[in-house]
Design a protein around this motif. Structure first.
Motif, PDB file in Angstrom:
ATOM      1  N   GLU C  20     -56.546 -47.265  49.927  1.00  0.00           N
ATOM      2  CA  GLU C  20     -55.687 -46.269  49.253  1.00  0.00           C
ATOM      3  C   GLU C  20     -55.423 -45.034  50.115  1.00  0.00           C
ATOM      4  O   GLU C  20     -54.472 -44.298  49.861  1.00  0.00           O
ATOM      5  CB  GLU C  20     -56.334 -45.841  47.922  1.00  0.00           C
ATOM      6  N   LYS C  21     -56.268 -44.764  51.085  1.00  0.00           N
ATOM      7  CA  LYS C  21     -56.122 -43.597  51.964  1.00  0.00           C
ATOM      8  C   LYS C  21     -55.756 -42.339  51.168  1.00  0.00           C
ATOM      9  O   LYS C  21     -54.751 -41.678  51.453  1.00  0.00           O
ATOM     10  CB  LYS C  21     -55.057 -43.861  53.028  1.00  0.00           C
ATOM     11  N   LEU C  23     -55.197 -38.690  49.676  1.00  0.00           N
ATOM     12  CA  LEU C  23     -55.080 -37.355  50.264  1.00  0.00           C
ATOM     13  C   LEU C  23     -56.152 -36.457  49.637  1.00  0.00           C
ATOM     14  O   LEU C  23     -56.208 -36.292  48.416  1.00  0.00           O
ATOM     15  CB  LEU C  23     -53.683 -36.784  49.980  1.00  0.00           C
ATOM     16  N   ALA C  37     -62.328 -32.692  58.738  1.00  0.00           N
ATOM     17  CA  ALA C  37     -61.054 -33.414  58.816  1.00  0.00           C
ATOM     18  C   ALA C  37     -61.235 -34.703  59.613  1.00  0.00           C
ATOM     19  O   ALA C  37     -60.746 -35.768  59.220  1.00  0.00           O
ATOM     20  CB  ALA C  37     -59.977 -32.531  59.460  1.00  0.00           C
ATOM     21  N   ASN C  38     -61.947 -34.632  60.729  1.00  0.00           N
ATOM     22  CA  ASN C  38     -62.161 -35.834  61.535  1.00  0.00           C
ATOM     23  C   ASN C  38     -63.011 -36.873  60.803  1.00  0.00           C
ATOM     24  O   ASN C  38     -62.755 -38.075  60.917  1.00  0.00           O
ATOM     25  CB  ASN C  38     -62.807 -35.460  62.878  1.00  0.00           C
ATOM     26  N   LEU C  41     -60.794 -38.550  58.176  1.00  0.00           N
ATOM     27  CA  LEU C  41     -59.893 -39.479  58.858  1.00  0.00           C
ATOM     28  C   LEU C  41     -60.636 -40.742  59.300  1.00  0.00           C
ATOM     29  O   LEU C  41     -60.154 -41.860  59.113  1.00  0.00           O
ATOM     30  CB  LEU C  41     -59.287 -38.813  60.097  1.00  0.00           C
ATOM     31  N   ALA C  42     -61.798 -40.556  59.883  1.00  0.00           N
ATOM     32  CA  ALA C  42     -62.575 -41.700  60.368  1.00  0.00           C
ATOM     33  C   ALA C  42     -62.982 -42.611  59.215  1.00  0.00           C
ATOM     34  O   ALA C  42     -63.112 -43.821  59.383  1.00  0.00           O
ATOM     35  CB  ALA C  42     -63.808 -41.215  61.138  1.00  0.00           C
ATOM     36  N   SER C  46     -57.182 -39.273  53.911  1.00  0.00           N
ATOM     37  CA  SER C  46     -56.113 -38.469  54.510  1.00  0.00           C
ATOM     38  C   SER C  46     -56.414 -37.008  54.205  1.00  0.00           C
ATOM     39  O   SER C  46     -56.236 -36.579  53.071  1.00  0.00           O
ATOM     40  CB  SER C  46     -54.797 -38.885  53.844  1.00  0.00           C
ATOM     41  N   PRO C  47     -56.910 -36.248  55.177  1.00  0.00           N
ATOM     42  CA  PRO C  47     -57.296 -34.869  54.879  1.00  0.00           C
ATOM     43  C   PRO C  47     -56.142 -33.885  55.001  1.00  0.00           C
ATOM     44  O   PRO C  47     -55.273 -34.051  55.851  1.00  0.00           O
ATOM     45  CB  PRO C  47     -58.330 -34.563  55.956  1.00  0.00           C
ATOM     46  N   VAL C  48     -56.133 -32.873  54.145  1.00  0.00           N
ATOM     47  CA  VAL C  48     -55.284 -31.709  54.395  1.00  0.00           C
ATOM     48  C   VAL C  48     -56.124 -30.476  54.115  1.00  0.00           C
ATOM     49  O   VAL C  48     -56.884 -30.439  53.152  1.00  0.00           O
ATOM     50  CB  VAL C  48     -53.972 -31.735  53.572  1.00  0.00           C
ATOM     51  N   MET C  49     -56.048 -29.484  55.017  1.00  0.00           N
ATOM     52  CA  MET C  49     -56.820 -28.264  54.886  1.00  0.00           C
ATOM     53  C   MET C  49     -55.819 -27.118  54.749  1.00  0.00           C
ATOM     54  O   MET C  49     -55.207 -26.739  55.746  1.00  0.00           O
ATOM     55  CB  MET C  49     -57.684 -27.998  56.112  1.00  0.00           C
ATOM     56  N   MET C  59     -49.762 -28.452  46.834  1.00  0.00           N
ATOM     57  CA  MET C  59     -50.483 -29.407  47.676  1.00  0.00           C
ATOM     58  C   MET C  59     -51.494 -30.196  46.869  1.00  0.00           C
ATOM     59  O   MET C  59     -51.609 -31.415  47.035  1.00  0.00           O
ATOM     60  CB  MET C  59     -51.181 -28.663  48.823  1.00  0.00           C
ATOM     61  N   LEU C  62     -50.332 -33.134  45.041  1.00  0.00           N
ATOM     62  CA  LEU C  62     -50.071 -34.337  45.841  1.00  0.00           C
ATOM     63  C   LEU C  62     -51.363 -35.072  46.186  1.00  0.00           C
ATOM     64  O   LEU C  62     -51.326 -36.200  46.690  1.00  0.00           O
ATOM     65  CB  LEU C  62     -49.371 -33.964  47.155  1.00  0.00           C
TER      66      LEU C  62
END
Lengths: 269, 269, 269
Positions: C20-21, C23, C37-38, C41-42, C46-49, C59, C62
């Motif tokens: 599903e990745k 956010l 964040a890394n 992602l790893a 799906s990160p947002v800062m 944001m 979403l």
């Protein structure tokens, strides 16, 4: 050529750092924040990075030393530094200042000078051009890179240290440490350290950590720099490019023991 | 298939970067700040990251290029970008904009568009959905990830480049570079680059660095991307997961020489 | 001793995360921002800062989950957390809070408590001293380090979870997860995780990511911690010092598959 007693003191300071795990309060720039925290942790210290006006005075009163760094200074963080610094002074806690980029813009030079006026600062660490900018209006740095050799800056540094009643650390190929009376040179280090952002900032934070266990600012600075520079030498044995080197330095700070440090410290009195 | 002359130009630009070590002023997000600084250093450039209103105009006047990035934009940093950008424009310095996440929130889309209106921007780098959002209101990005292929976006990009008098860079599996007249495709890169935060931001900063040595925005962008993408390919030879890869990329940026770049650059005209 | 069904659930959650990745919106501290964040992602998320007041509500709408962290809290980012958190609550999105350093300064303790009052928070993750500080005024943390064992804090945690209608996660040598009714213990992890800054913050963000695919807060927390802790164990097989370990952890988060996780998860019910 190198002072055996000072090497022994470096080893003893490292052992004390590992034993006491002093809390080091950093008000530093956004670029170096993560690396500095990791380097302090790897060295044995306990880092905290906060600049909130609501808590800097309370936080620094829990800490064993305060490290200030103007790399991404704003009016807000300048105020944070003043608040934390004044409380640190009242509590007789060591205060280290890294005047990143002083000399490159008026804002940086003046901010660094104002901090020197408003606060009692124990150690100022910069490259030669940064330190020269605090001594005179003459120099212009190229960004945050050094344009003068440590040699050229030594005389100005000694006068500045004496006049401002502080210990000056001018890092370069050979580091100079002086309180205006005593002068020490630290020959540890490696060229790859200049290829990783925030190594200078981290050196300043480590000096703060060493001051938490050694109240003599000249001794703490020189032994802290020997430890940091020797970690750089060890890292260069394992990595030859900046990515791997930056990681190997954290490892070397962690795996270094007092025996290795006493053996490898190159402090010249 | 690949343009030999452009590959040679990439190699020449890299040599110029190493020789001139241009100061690149970055006003960028907090997430990518450290990695971007390290990548610029590893590449041979001299990074400075500052957004303080008191100094951005003076700092950019010392720099050879300005890189703007809206990844963690605030009203304060928006103002920093305007100040630095207007001074850069007055001095005819190259300005690169990375509209991170444009299309995902109104704030980001409108901020990117306002920067495009207020400033003369030489290069805009984004993924397809970010760039499409600047061309029309139609698209919604999923966070900062691409939802359109570079192919889908190419036509809109060419029109946008022409209308806004800028060079557009749409990065993806194949990167597209266009000023509305010329179109270049860059086939370098590796899928692991998408697993490391801030690689897109770093690509934009490297384009700024290449513009410091090559005033042709299309050429600087394509050669900078070839260099960055080839470093990703080299890193993927040594690391197969994001942690090791992120470090190996910094190493590859550092160890790459112009010979390797000329040989490996995959720029299609 | 370990619960096989919970290990299976951990594996299923990891597969869902990769598919599903989701956010994940993070409002976090400047020190841990890049590493978090890394790590997200790893892991497949799906990160947002972002903390800009202009966009946090849009944001988070979403996003699939919100992770709050007070490590470098300012009045501005506190307001960001309120805005994003209230919108997340209105949308029934999971909200995770990491009260970094709560108990060390009044500002942190009170800010964490106010967030608990103003928002409906699904999971609070801290070390024992941080969590204890939310339950009573009694404790003083030494910086952000734990001074109480998870055992000592368990009873207070259970009461606090019940009273505040939230799931509490107390990380330490053994992690405790409780909603006041159920109690789970997670035995995964490695001592080197404490030598890397931001691992606790990252654990909280990963719990938010697991909540995006598993709405049961106790289950999501325990399975997320098992995944993170097991990645730490795998990393320790490859690295024995903090620099290499920090990188190896990102690699382990990336290379872990559901089979390895089911096999290695040590969740005790």
């Amino acid at each position: 050529m190198y002072d055996r007693k000072l090497a022994t003191r470096a080893g003893r300071n490292l052992e004390a750092l590992r034993a006491e795990k002093p809390l080091i309060h950093n008000i530093t720039n956004y670029v170096a924040m993560n690396y500095t925290a990791n380097a302090l942790l790897a060295s044995g210290a306990s880092p905290v990075m906060t600049f909130a006006h609501e808590e800097v005075e309370e936080m620094v009163s829990l800490a064993a030393a305060l490290a200030l760094n103007i790399g991404t200074l704003t009016p807000y963080s300048y105020e944070s530094m003043l608040k934390a610094g004044k409380r640190a002074n009242a509590l007789n806690l060591p205060v280290v200042l890294d005047p990143v980029g002083s000399g490159s813009t008026r804002h940086r030079t003046e901010s660094a000078k104002r901090l020197m006026q408003e606060l009692s600062i124990d150690v100022i660490r910069g490259n030669a051009s940064e330190v020269l900018s605090l001594a005179a209006e003459a120099s212009k740095t190229k960004g945050v890179d050094a344009i003068h050799s440590a040699d050229e800056a030594a005389d100005a540094g000694i006068v500045l240290a004496r006049n401002s009643n502080t210990t000056l650390v001018i890092t370069g190929e050979v580091d100079l440490v002086t309180d205006g009376q005593r002068i020490l040179y630290v020959h540890n280090g490696h060229g790859l350290m200049g290829t990783v952002t925030g190594t200078g900032c981290t050196a300043a934070a480590l000096i703060a950590a060493f001051m938490a266990v050694d109240p003599d600012a000249v001794m703490a600075s020189a032994t802290g720099l020997a430890y940091f520079g020797l970690a750089g030498e060890h890292a260069a044995d394992r990595a030859s490019a900046p990515g791997g080197f930056q990681i190997a330095m954290l490892d070397a700070l962690y795996t270094m023991d007092s025996g290795l440090l006493v053996e490898g410290a190159k402090i010249q009195s």
